[in-house]
Design an enzyme around this catalytic site. Structure first.
Site, PDB file in Angstrom:
ATOM      1  N   THR A 194       0.996  -1.043  -0.069  1.00 29.22           N
ATOM      2  CA  THR A 194       0.247  -0.083   0.187  1.00 29.22           C
ATOM      3  C   THR A 194       1.047   1.420   0.091  1.00 29.22           C
ATOM      4  OG1 THR A 194      -1.762  -1.209   1.093  1.00 29.22           O
ATOM      5  CG2 THR A 194      -1.491   1.216   1.420  1.00 29.22           C
ATOM      6  N   ASP A 225      -8.313  -2.076   5.245  1.00 25.88           N
ATOM      7  CA  ASP A 225      -8.329  -0.858   6.097  1.00 25.88           C
ATOM      8  C   ASP A 225      -8.048   0.645   5.169  1.00 25.88           C
ATOM      9  OD1 ASP A 225      -5.715  -1.864   5.709  1.00 25.88           O
ATOM     10  OD2 ASP A 225      -4.894  -0.449   6.866  1.00 25.88           O
ATOM     11  N   GLY A 247      -4.532  -5.509   6.908  1.00 28.05           N
ATOM     12  CA  GLY A 247      -5.778  -4.501   6.900  1.00 28.05           C
ATOM     13  C   GLY A 247      -6.799  -5.053   7.922  1.00 28.05           C
TER      14      GLY A 247
HETATM   15  N1  ASP Z   1      -3.447  -2.671   4.220  1.00 30.52           N
HETATM   16  C1  ASP Z   1      -3.587  -3.116   2.810  1.00 30.52           C
HETATM   17  C2  ASP Z   1      -4.867  -4.232   2.935  1.00 30.52           C
HETATM   18  O1  ASP Z   1      -4.952  -4.711   3.856  1.00 30.52           O
HETATM   19  C3  ASP Z   1      -2.520  -3.802   2.445  1.00 30.52           C
HETATM   20  C4  ASP Z   1      -1.239  -3.388   2.320  1.00 30.52           C
HETATM   21  O2  ASP Z   1      -1.004  -2.420   3.170  1.00 30.52           O
HETATM   22  O3  ASP Z   1      -0.411  -3.567   1.419  1.00 30.52           O
HETATM   23  O4  ASP Z   1      -5.607  -3.938   1.933  1.00 30.52           O
END
Ligand code: ASP
Length: 326
Positions: A194, A225, A247
């Site tokens: 992300t 998240d 997340g």
């Molecule tokens: N937090 C993101 C999710 O759960 C994934 C990430 O941080 O790469 O969709």
């Protein structure tokens, strides 16, 4: 002195032996530095924190090295479903979109929701229709394609029937190494890629933006998240926070909001509030990842409980700083 500052992240994860590839490391470093300089430029010109984080995340989405926009990971069905959010601490205005398949820059759609809608969160086709009505660019799914993410998805499908982060990644990582796919400084199979930005402008207002393709091999319709305010993105008159990691745990701990809440209600410093979230509360439920946070005084903190996190800070008038490892 101008307290204006921007910080960005491009995901957290586990460092591999391939971390020693200087060429690859340079690519990431240069990409982060470029984005930071552009964000810095917005702030130096008197731009708002909201404008700076939107522009930084737009650039990170366009960069195929990161799991957002071009370069996003694939769902179990081999499709793309992207999420993004943006929040303005000065007004508590917020906008997010989730499960979009055709929006070139999800963060611009989130920003359009913030500015032009009475609502806060749009999903799937409705979000795409909203983005189109706002004049934003729609793309075919092929636009998001990168060979690296496709290979990563195939490894995940071959060895796991569920979302990548839900199983022990050790076997996958070993397999990736054996196949010679471990060239990122942070192992792509164990990275939460992300992207996000937080900023404090010359007025002392803060803002945050986060964008993602989610987790590799995720179930269709799964929402993490990133588009959930208080979890993967939050900004108020105390602090702004953007997160990356598993997340579900960031949602369960309301991680981003908790940084600000601990400052407001318990009088903690930005650094201590963020440390408790990332080093204590998230690990207590096996939450892995990190966050970037800024307060209205321009303090910045970038904690993570993984081995590395792509991250950087740029203060107006000062050189940019970028780090990958712990
Ligand atoms: N937090 C993101 C999710 O759960 C994934 C990430 O941080 O790469 O969709």
């Amino acid at each position: 002195m101008n307290s204006a500052v921007i910080a960005i992240h491009g995901g957290a994860g586990t460092i591999t032996r391939a971390a020693m590839d200087p060429q690859r490391e340079r690519e990431y470093t240069e990409a982060l530095e470029h984005v930071l300089r552009e964000g810095q430029r917005v702030l130096a010109a008197g731009g708002s924190a909201l404008d700076a984080v939107t522009e930084a995340v737009r650039l990170l989405e366009d960069c195929p090295l990161f799991n957002a926009g071009k370069g996003a990971v694939l769902t179990h069905a081999g499709t793309y479903e992207l999420d993004a959010s943006v929040m303005d601490g000065a007004t508590l205005n917020a906008g997010a979109i989730t499960c979009v398949k055709r929006v070139r820059n999800p963060v611009l759609a989130a920003r359009a929701v913030l500015e032009h809608s009475e609502h806060v969160l749009f999903a799937a086709e409705g979000a795409e229709a909203f983005a189109a009505a706002q004049g934003l660019e729609l793309v075919e799914p092929e636009y998001y394609f990168t060979q690296a993410r496709h290979d990563q998805w195939q490894r995940a499908r071959a060895t796991a029937g569920m979302a990548l982060l839900d199983h022990d990644a050790a076997a996958l990582a070993a397999q990736a190494q054996a196949q010679g796919n471990g060239t990122d400084p942070i192992d792509p199979d164990r990275k939460f890629g992300t992207v996000g930005a937080v900023a404090c402008d010359a007025q002392g207002n803060v803002a945050a933006a986060t964008s993602t393709g989610g987790v590799t091999n995720k179930q269709v319709g799964r929402v993490g998240d990133t588009p959930v305010f208080g979890a993967g993105c939050y900004a108020d008159d105390v602090a702004a926070v953007s997160a990356t990691g598993t997340g579900e745990m960031f949602i369960r701990t309301v991680a981003a909001f908790d940084v600000s809440a601990q400052m407001r209600y318990a009088g903690l410093s930005l650094e201590e509030a963020a440390r408790r979230v990332v080093m204590e509360k998230l690990p207590a439920i096996n939450g892995r990842g990190g966050l970037i946070a800024v307060d209205r005084a321009g303090n910045v903190t970038l904690p993570f409980n993984t081995e590395g996190m792509y991250r950087g800070i740029a203060r107006v008038g000062e050189p940019v700083n970028v780090w990958i490892y712990g």
